[in-house]
Motif scaffolding. Structure first.
Motif, PDB file in Angstrom:
ATOM      1  N   ARG A 116      -8.036  14.180   4.971  1.00 26.82           N
ATOM      2  CA  ARG A 116      -8.523  12.924   4.495  1.00 26.82           C
ATOM      3  C   ARG A 116      -7.269  12.005   3.965  1.00 26.82           C
ATOM      4  O   ARG A 116      -6.646  12.371   2.972  1.00 26.82           O
ATOM      5  N   LEU A 117      -7.144  10.932   4.494  1.00 25.39           N
ATOM      6  CA  LEU A 117      -6.142  10.048   4.203  1.00 25.39           C
ATOM      7  C   LEU A 117      -6.247   9.007   3.291  1.00 25.39           C
ATOM      8  O   LEU A 117      -7.470   8.516   3.462  1.00 25.39           O
ATOM      9  N   SER A 118      -5.747   8.831   2.351  1.00 24.43           N
ATOM     10  CA  SER A 118      -5.820   7.631   1.221  1.00 24.43           C
ATOM     11  C   SER A 118      -4.912   6.635   1.339  1.00 24.43           C
ATOM     12  O   SER A 118      -3.657   6.757   1.705  1.00 24.43           O
ATOM     13  N   CYS A 119      -5.182   5.469   1.134  1.00 18.82           N
ATOM     14  CA  CYS A 119      -4.239   3.963   1.266  1.00 18.82           C
ATOM     15  C   CYS A 119      -4.773   3.392  -0.034  1.00 18.82           C
ATOM     16  O   CYS A 119      -5.821   2.802  -0.285  1.00 18.82           O
ATOM     17  N   ALA A 120      -3.606   3.408  -1.214  1.00 16.50           N
ATOM     18  CA  ALA A 120      -4.000   3.038  -2.419  1.00 16.50           C
ATOM     19  C   ALA A 120      -3.319   1.543  -2.295  1.00 16.50           C
ATOM     20  O   ALA A 120      -2.003   1.542  -2.157  1.00 16.50           O
ATOM     21  N   ALA A 121      -3.777   0.492  -2.809  1.00 12.64           N
ATOM     22  CA  ALA A 121      -3.225  -0.733  -3.016  1.00 12.64           C
ATOM     23  C   ALA A 121      -2.308  -0.909  -4.433  1.00 12.64           C
ATOM     24  O   ALA A 121      -2.828  -0.219  -5.301  1.00 12.64           O
ATOM     25  N   SER A 122      -1.198  -1.531  -4.170  1.00 15.34           N
ATOM     26  CA  SER A 122      -0.428  -1.629  -5.527  1.00 15.34           C
ATOM     27  C   SER A 122       0.059  -2.810  -5.770  1.00 15.34           C
ATOM     28  O   SER A 122       0.318  -3.664  -4.879  1.00 15.34           O
ATOM     29  N   GLY A 123      -0.273  -3.405  -7.041  1.00 19.99           N
ATOM     30  CA  GLY A 123       0.386  -4.722  -7.324  1.00 19.99           C
ATOM     31  C   GLY A 123      -0.660  -5.871  -7.274  1.00 19.99           C
ATOM     32  O   GLY A 123      -0.638  -6.713  -7.889  1.00 19.99           O
ATOM     33  N   VAL A 140       0.717  -1.446  -0.019  1.00 24.04           N
ATOM     34  CA  VAL A 140       0.001  -0.003  -0.196  1.00 24.04           C
ATOM     35  C   VAL A 140       0.777   1.381   0.120  1.00 24.04           C
ATOM     36  O   VAL A 140       2.019   1.305   0.500  1.00 24.04           O
ATOM     37  N   VAL A 141       0.441   2.363  -0.442  1.00 25.08           N
ATOM     38  CA  VAL A 141       0.979   3.678  -0.200  1.00 25.08           C
ATOM     39  C   VAL A 141      -0.128   4.581   0.237  1.00 25.08           C
ATOM     40  O   VAL A 141      -1.143   4.848  -0.335  1.00 25.08           O
ATOM     41  N   GLU A 142       0.271   5.379   1.432  1.00 23.64           N
ATOM     42  CA  GLU A 142      -0.699   6.103   2.070  1.00 23.64           C
ATOM     43  C   GLU A 142      -0.142   7.528   1.581  1.00 23.64           C
ATOM     44  O   GLU A 142       0.849   7.940   1.190  1.00 23.64           O
ATOM     45  N   SER A 143      -1.225   8.413   1.521  1.00 23.49           N
ATOM     46  CA  SER A 143      -1.198   9.893   1.071  1.00 23.49           C
ATOM     47  C   SER A 143      -2.083  10.640   1.713  1.00 23.49           C
ATOM     48  O   SER A 143      -2.949  10.100   2.505  1.00 23.49           O
ATOM     49  N   GLY A 144      -2.071  12.072   1.898  1.00 20.57           N
ATOM     50  CA  GLY A 144      -2.971  12.913   2.304  1.00 20.57           C
ATOM     51  C   GLY A 144      -2.524  13.516   3.419  1.00 20.57           C
ATOM     52  O   GLY A 144      -3.342  14.503   4.060  1.00 20.57           O
ATOM     53  N   GLY A 145      -1.683  13.071   4.194  1.00 17.38           N
ATOM     54  CA  GLY A 145      -1.165  13.885   5.457  1.00 17.38           C
ATOM     55  C   GLY A 145      -0.743  15.166   4.975  1.00 17.38           C
ATOM     56  O   GLY A 145      -0.428  15.831   3.995  1.00 17.38           O
ATOM     57  N   GLY A 146      -0.492  15.895   6.129  1.00 16.87           N
ATOM     58  CA  GLY A 146      -0.139  17.338   6.034  1.00 16.87           C
ATOM     59  C   GLY A 146      -0.102  17.914   7.549  1.00 16.87           C
ATOM     60  O   GLY A 146      -0.246  17.326   8.464  1.00 16.87           O
ATOM     61  N   TYR A 166      -9.744   4.662   2.854  1.00 17.38           N
ATOM     62  CA  TYR A 166      -9.738   6.267   3.360  1.00 17.38           C
ATOM     63  C   TYR A 166      -9.801   6.357   4.879  1.00 17.38           C
ATOM     64  O   TYR A 166     -10.445   5.496   5.584  1.00 17.38           O
ATOM     65  N   LEU A 167      -9.199   7.576   5.309  1.00 17.96           N
ATOM     66  CA  LEU A 167      -9.476   7.814   6.896  1.00 17.96           C
ATOM     67  C   LEU A 167      -9.752   9.359   6.756  1.00 17.96           C
ATOM     68  O   LEU A 167      -8.890  10.004   6.600  1.00 17.96           O
ATOM     69  N   GLN A 168     -11.140   9.788   6.919  1.00 18.12           N
ATOM     70  CA  GLN A 168     -11.461  11.231   7.069  1.00 18.12           C
ATOM     71  C   GLN A 168     -11.284  11.376   8.669  1.00 18.12           C
ATOM     72  O   GLN A 168     -11.795  10.745   9.593  1.00 18.12           O
ATOM     73  N   MET A 169     -10.566  12.593   8.731  1.00 18.35           N
ATOM     74  CA  MET A 169     -10.354  12.881  10.214  1.00 18.35           C
ATOM     75  C   MET A 169     -10.716  14.126  10.444  1.00 18.35           C
ATOM     76  O   MET A 169     -10.339  15.159   9.717  1.00 18.35           O
ATOM     77  N   ARG A 227     -14.851  11.198  15.528  1.00 21.83           N
ATOM     78  CA  ARG A 227     -13.972  12.464  14.954  1.00 21.83           C
ATOM     79  C   ARG A 227     -13.597  11.775  13.505  1.00 21.83           C
ATOM     80  O   ARG A 227     -13.456  12.489  12.503  1.00 21.83           O
ATOM     81  N   PHE A 228     -13.122  10.487  13.459  1.00 21.13           N
ATOM     82  CA  PHE A 228     -12.705   9.792  12.301  1.00 21.13           C
ATOM     83  C   PHE A 228     -13.662   9.032  11.638  1.00 21.13           C
ATOM     84  O   PHE A 228     -14.427   8.126  12.400  1.00 21.13           O
TER      85      PHE A 228
END
Length: 124
Positions: free
Chosen positions: A19-26, A4-10, A80-83, A67-68
């Protein structure tokens, strides 16, 4: 274990949202349970939220309930994780994992490795 590849932090102000995303690869993870975990400096990695393969069942650690929100789109191999209403104590590196195993009190990853995660920093 699904790669997986996580993204959306900041960096956000307290009370803000991400909103964090977790995309599967492969490979697809449509038939796997998925979970979000986090690790803050000086603390152990902890379970945050989990979701069943159908998306019909979810659970959360007490500190984020209300909250999440965890969700998934199996057609896109993404979770996804909506925070919302973020607090400084939410500051951590967030990781996702699939599959996970859950009990009545929480979940843990069944994989043997972790990805890079995505950094969430909440200022006060």
């Amino acid at each position: 274990q699904v790669q997986v590849v996580e993204s959306g932090g900041g960096l956000v102000q307290a009370g803000g949202s991400l909103r964090l995303s977790c995309a599967a690869s492969g490979r697809t993870f449509s038939s796997y349970t998925v979970g979000w975990f986090r690790q803050a400096p000086g603390k152990e990695r902890e379970f945050v939220a989990g979701i069943s393969w159908t998306g019909s069942n979810t659970n959360y650690t007490d500190s984020v309930k209300g909250r999440f929100t965890i969700s998934r789109d199996n057609a896109q191999n993404t979770a996804y994780l909506q925070m919302n209403n973020l607090k400084p104590e939410d500051t951590a590196v967030y990781y996702c994992a699939a599959p996970i195993a859950c009990s009545g009190i929480g979940c843990y990853s069944l994989g043997d490795t972790w990805g890079q995660g995505t950094q969430v920093t909440v200022s006060s």
